[in-house]
Design an enzyme around this catalytic site. Structure first.
Site, mmCIF file in Angstrom:
data_model
loop_
_atom_site.group_PDB
_atom_site.id
_atom_site.type_symbol
_atom_site.label_atom_id
_atom_site.label_comp_id
_atom_site.label_asym_id
_atom_site.label_seq_id
_atom_site.Cartn_x
_atom_site.Cartn_y
_atom_site.Cartn_z
ATOM 1 C CG HIS A 1 -0.396 0.274 2.527
ATOM 2 N ND1 HIS A 1 -1.145 0.556 3.636
ATOM 3 C CD2 HIS A 1 0.898 0.297 2.958
ATOM 4 C CE1 HIS A 1 -0.362 0.740 4.686
ATOM 5 N NE2 HIS A 1 0.883 0.587 4.301
ATOM 6 C CB CYS B 1 3.228 4.830 5.382
ATOM 7 S SG CYS B 1 3.495 3.425 6.487
ATOM 8 C CG HIS C 1 5.332 0.405 2.499
ATOM 9 N ND1 HIS C 1 4.711 1.595 2.202
ATOM 10 C CD2 HIS C 1 4.783 -0.016 3.657
ATOM 11 C CE1 HIS C 1 3.843 1.886 3.141
ATOM 12 N NE2 HIS C 1 3.851 0.914 4.046
ATOM 13 C CG HIS D 1 2.412 -3.358 6.166
ATOM 14 N ND1 HIS D 1 3.298 -3.007 7.160
ATOM 15 C CD2 HIS D 1 2.073 -2.198 5.561
ATOM 16 C CE1 HIS D 1 3.472 -1.702 7.156
ATOM 17 N NE2 HIS D 1 2.743 -1.178 6.190
ATOM 18 C CG ASP E 1 -2.335 -13.436 0.033
ATOM 19 O OD1 ASP E 1 -1.537 -12.774 0.727
ATOM 20 O OD2 ASP E 1 -2.113 -14.596 -0.337
ATOM 21 C CG HIS E 2 0.861 -12.545 -2.779
ATOM 22 N ND1 HIS E 2 0.438 -13.247 -1.669
ATOM 23 C CD2 HIS E 2 2.178 -12.796 -2.895
ATOM 24 C CE1 HIS E 2 1.460 -13.891 -1.142
ATOM 25 N NE2 HIS E 2 2.533 -13.631 -1.859
ATOM 26 C CD GLU F 1 -0.228 -0.947 8.552
ATOM 27 O OE1 GLU F 1 -1.034 -0.777 7.630
ATOM 28 O OE2 GLU F 1 0.237 -0.006 9.228
#
Ligand code: NI
Length: 140
Positions: A19, A38, A44, A46, A84-85, A129
């Site tokens: 994100h 961020c 980047h 998480h 996811d991913h 997170e």
């Protein structure tokens, strides 16, 4: 039913996602100041840990509050497959206009799951997170 019997069940799931935190109404300088690393324009990632809590009464026949396999399937269908991913800002429609902070991600997860979980159950979302940064969305 005795309220003493009210019991919570919790399913833990996991997803990786990228994100960028950014407010388009602000200057780059202000975004940098508020969101720091961020705000990296190249995104980047998480490793999110998701706790989905349902509160209800155990069924007299099964002794289950909720079938955990069914809960796992619902979370996979609604959340894991979608997040996811993925790049949350770019790939997930809910975050096209909504900053994908952990707070907002938890709220979106609650909204998506609420449509699939019978209203007799209270639904609460906890999202890690990082190991040290955790958000709770209590819903109603
Ligand atoms: Ni981040």
């Amino acid at each position: 039913m005795f309220d003493l019997m009210r019991t919570a069940v919790i399913r833990k799931e996991h997803f990786n996602a990228a994100h960028r935190l950014y407010n388009p109404d602000w200057s780059d300088k202000k975004n940098d100041r508020v969101f720091g690393k961020c705000n990296n324009p190249n995104f980047h990632g998480h490793n999110y840990e998701l706790l989905v809590k349902l509160i209800g009464h155990p069924d007299p026949e099964t002794g289950y509050v909720y079938d955990m396999k069914q809960l796992s399937d619902v979370i996979r269908e609604e959340i894991i497959t979608a997040f996811d991913h993925r790049n949350l800002n770019r790939d997930v429609p809910e975050f096209q206009q909504l900053n994908p902070t952990a707070e907002n991600i938890a709220m979106v997860i609650w909204q998506k799951l609420r449509k699939r979980i019978d209203l007799q159950y209270e639904l609460k979302i906890t999202l890690y997170e990082t190991e040290r940064n955790i958000v709770e969305y209590p819903g109603e």
